[in-house]
Design a protein around this motif. Structure first.
Motif, PDB file in Angstrom:
ATOM      1  N   VAL A 178       0.851  -1.188   0.000  1.00 10.80           N
ATOM      2  CA  VAL A 178       0.000   0.000   0.000  1.00 10.80           C
ATOM      3  C   VAL A 178       0.887   1.238   0.000  1.00 10.80           C
ATOM      4  O   VAL A 178       1.830   1.335   0.781  1.00 10.80           O
ATOM      5  CB  VAL A 178      -0.929   0.027   1.235  1.00 10.80           C
ATOM      6  CG1 VAL A 178      -1.714   1.329   1.292  1.00 10.80           C
ATOM      7  CG2 VAL A 178      -1.871  -1.150   1.211  1.00 10.80           C
ATOM      8  N   SER A 179       0.586   2.191  -0.889  1.00  8.55           N
ATOM      9  CA  SER A 179       1.287   3.477  -0.926  1.00  8.55           C
ATOM     10  C   SER A 179       0.274   4.576  -0.629  1.00  8.55           C
ATOM     11  O   SER A 179      -0.775   4.645  -1.272  1.00  8.55           O
ATOM     12  CB  SER A 179       1.889   3.723  -2.308  1.00  8.55           C
ATOM     13  OG  SER A 179       2.780   2.709  -2.642  1.00  8.55           O
ATOM     14  N   GLN A 180       0.619   5.428   0.345  1.00 10.08           N
ATOM     15  CA  GLN A 180      -0.291   6.492   0.738  1.00 10.08           C
ATOM     16  C   GLN A 180       0.529   7.716   1.100  1.00 10.08           C
ATOM     17  O   GLN A 180       1.326   7.687   2.037  1.00 10.08           O
ATOM     18  CB  GLN A 180      -1.100   6.035   1.956  1.00 10.08           C
ATOM     19  CG  GLN A 180      -2.547   6.242   1.843  1.00 10.08           C
ATOM     20  CD  GLN A 180      -3.303   5.776   3.089  1.00 10.08           C
ATOM     21  OE1 GLN A 180      -2.746   5.245   4.043  1.00 10.08           O
ATOM     22  NE2 GLN A 180      -4.590   5.989   3.073  1.00 10.08           N
ATOM     23  N   ASP A 235      -3.280  11.691   0.407  1.00  6.85           N
ATOM     24  CA  ASP A 235      -4.076  10.465   0.309  1.00  6.85           C
ATOM     25  C   ASP A 235      -4.599  10.029   1.672  1.00  6.85           C
ATOM     26  O   ASP A 235      -5.727   9.576   1.796  1.00  6.85           O
ATOM     27  CB  ASP A 235      -3.246   9.342  -0.310  1.00  6.85           C
ATOM     28  CG  ASP A 235      -2.919   9.588  -1.772  1.00  6.85           C
ATOM     29  OD1 ASP A 235      -3.648  10.366  -2.415  1.00  6.85           O
ATOM     30  OD2 ASP A 235      -1.933   9.004  -2.260  1.00  6.85           O
ATOM     31  N   LYS A 236      -3.765  10.157   2.707  1.00  2.64           N
ATOM     32  CA  LYS A 236      -4.207   9.781   4.060  1.00  2.64           C
ATOM     33  C   LYS A 236      -5.366  10.649   4.517  1.00  2.64           C
ATOM     34  O   LYS A 236      -6.316  10.177   5.124  1.00  2.64           O
ATOM     35  CB  LYS A 236      -3.050   9.902   5.057  1.00  2.64           C
ATOM     36  CG  LYS A 236      -2.087   8.756   4.988  1.00  2.64           C
ATOM     37  CD  LYS A 236      -1.034   8.874   6.058  1.00  2.64           C
ATOM     38  CE  LYS A 236      -0.052   7.723   5.974  1.00  2.64           C
ATOM     39  NZ  LYS A 236       0.976   7.782   6.992  1.00  2.64           N
ATOM     40  N   GLY A 249      -5.667   5.432  -1.217  1.00  2.00           N
ATOM     41  CA  GLY A 249      -4.289   5.020  -1.425  1.00  2.00           C
ATOM     42  C   GLY A 249      -4.185   4.102  -2.626  1.00  2.00           C
ATOM     43  O   GLY A 249      -5.182   3.647  -3.174  1.00  2.00           O
ATOM     44  N   ASP A 250      -2.956   3.851  -3.050  1.00  2.00           N
ATOM     45  CA  ASP A 250      -2.694   2.944  -4.160  1.00  2.00           C
ATOM     46  C   ASP A 250      -2.239   1.603  -3.597  1.00  2.00           C
ATOM     47  O   ASP A 250      -1.492   1.552  -2.623  1.00  2.00           O
ATOM     48  CB  ASP A 250      -1.607   3.497  -5.078  1.00  2.00           C
ATOM     49  CG  ASP A 250      -2.036   4.791  -5.777  1.00  2.00           C
ATOM     50  OD1 ASP A 250      -3.237   5.095  -5.778  1.00  2.00           O
ATOM     51  OD2 ASP A 250      -1.156   5.481  -6.324  1.00  2.00           O
ATOM     52  N   ARG A 263      -6.110   4.926  -6.168  1.00  2.00           N
ATOM     53  CA  ARG A 263      -7.052   5.735  -5.407  1.00  2.00           C
ATOM     54  C   ARG A 263      -8.189   4.904  -4.809  1.00  2.00           C
ATOM     55  O   ARG A 263      -9.371   5.190  -4.990  1.00  2.00           O
ATOM     56  CB  ARG A 263      -7.577   6.893  -6.238  1.00  2.00           C
ATOM     57  CG  ARG A 263      -6.467   7.836  -6.653  1.00  2.00           C
ATOM     58  CD  ARG A 263      -6.913   9.181  -7.144  1.00  2.00           C
ATOM     59  NE  ARG A 263      -7.854   9.894  -6.322  1.00  2.00           N
ATOM     60  CZ  ARG A 263      -7.566  10.622  -5.237  1.00  2.00           C
ATOM     61  NH1 ARG A 263      -6.338  10.711  -4.813  1.00  2.00           N
ATOM     62  NH2 ARG A 263      -8.496  11.270  -4.590  1.00  2.00           N
ATOM     63  N   LYS A 319     -10.416   3.614  -1.739  1.00  2.00           N
ATOM     64  CA  LYS A 319     -10.836   4.026  -0.392  1.00  2.00           C
ATOM     65  C   LYS A 319     -10.497   2.916   0.592  1.00  2.00           C
ATOM     66  O   LYS A 319     -10.664   1.742   0.280  1.00  2.00           O
ATOM     67  CB  LYS A 319     -12.335   4.317  -0.357  1.00  2.00           C
ATOM     68  CG  LYS A 319     -12.720   5.553  -1.108  1.00  2.00           C
ATOM     69  CD  LYS A 319     -14.198   5.825  -0.997  1.00  2.00           C
ATOM     70  CE  LYS A 319     -14.551   7.060  -1.794  1.00  2.00           C
ATOM     71  NZ  LYS A 319     -15.972   7.345  -1.755  1.00  2.00           N
ATOM     72  N   PRO A 363      -7.530   1.693   1.822  1.00  2.00           N
ATOM     73  CA  PRO A 363      -6.629   0.753   1.134  1.00  2.00           C
ATOM     74  C   PRO A 363      -6.144  -0.404   1.998  1.00  2.00           C
ATOM     75  O   PRO A 363      -5.918  -1.498   1.491  1.00  2.00           O
ATOM     76  CB  PRO A 363      -5.467   1.638   0.685  1.00  2.00           C
ATOM     77  CG  PRO A 363      -5.490   2.804   1.604  1.00  2.00           C
ATOM     78  CD  PRO A 363      -6.936   3.029   1.922  1.00  2.00           C
ATOM     79  N   TYR A 364      -5.992  -0.192   3.301  1.00  2.00           N
ATOM     80  CA  TYR A 364      -5.514  -1.284   4.153  1.00  2.00           C
ATOM     81  C   TYR A 364      -6.572  -2.371   4.336  1.00  2.00           C
ATOM     82  O   TYR A 364      -6.250  -3.553   4.424  1.00  2.00           O
ATOM     83  CB  TYR A 364      -5.023  -0.745   5.500  1.00  2.00           C
ATOM     84  CG  TYR A 364      -3.739   0.026   5.352  1.00  2.00           C
ATOM     85  CD1 TYR A 364      -2.529  -0.639   5.199  1.00  2.00           C
ATOM     86  CD2 TYR A 364      -3.728   1.410   5.321  1.00  2.00           C
ATOM     87  CE1 TYR A 364      -1.338   0.066   5.036  1.00  2.00           C
ATOM     88  CE2 TYR A 364      -2.553   2.120   5.151  1.00  2.00           C
ATOM     89  CZ  TYR A 364      -1.359   1.441   5.005  1.00  2.00           C
ATOM     90  OH  TYR A 364      -0.192   2.124   4.825  1.00  2.00           O
TER      91      TYR A 364
END
Length: 169
Positions: free
Chosen positions: A109-111, A115-116, A121-122, A139, A141, A143-144
């Motif tokens: 996960v990239s945020q 984004d946070k 996140g991606d 993008r 919603k 992401p985790y």
């Protein structure tokens, strides 16, 4: 060797099936192979979740320019019990990529800060497939939560296929 056409039990030289009581006769003489019952298997593909991102962030808005509606999903992500599908939908085109869940090696996960704050996140899905080594879900919603859903689906698929790996430390 003769078998009951109803339940598949061995019925050599009998008039009735010892298991289900089916009257055997000339039909049983023709049945030389047990009848396999069709049962739902775990190989049937089922949709687990769907995620979408929209053009220009215009989710649930009905803005349009001429005949073109801008709230068309830009990316549609479908997580099934066997694979992860990504459909890129444009106004004039559509592209679809997919990755088999048993080929997934890692999920990242990239945020960034923005984004946070936005709660998106991606998610990068790394695979052992040489034709598509990385798939990026953009993008998303929560992401985790999505990453965890993908991870559980991957583990379930690998378990159903008896796939395990050993890592040297």
């Amino acid at each position: 060797m003769k078998f009951c056409p109803e339940c598949g039990t061995k019925a050599e030289g009998m008039k009735f099936c010892p298991e289900c009581g089916y009257k055997l006769g000339e039909v049983a003489a023709a049945a030389t192979v047990p009848v396999e019952t069709v049962q739902p298997t775990q190989n049937e593909e089922q949709t687990i979740a769907e995620y979408q991102t929209y053009m220009f962030g215009m989710e649930n808005k009905k803005s349009s320019i001429g005949k073109f509606e801008l709230s068309v999903p830009q990316f549609k992500y479908i997580l099934t019990s066997q694979r992860l599908l990504i459909e890129k939908v444009g106004v004039m085109s559509k592209k679809r990529d997919e990755i088999e869940l048993y080929k997934v090696n890692d999920i990242v996960v990239s945020q960034g800060l923005k984004d946070k704050i936005a709660g998106v996140g991606d998610i990068e899905v790394l695979s052992s497939d040489s034709s598509l080594p990385t798939l990026t879900l953009k993008r998303i919603k929560n992401p985790y939560d999505v990453k965890e859903a993908i991870r559980k689906a991957v583990m379930s698929r690998k378990d159903s296929m008896n796939i395990s790996y050993r890592q040297e430390i």
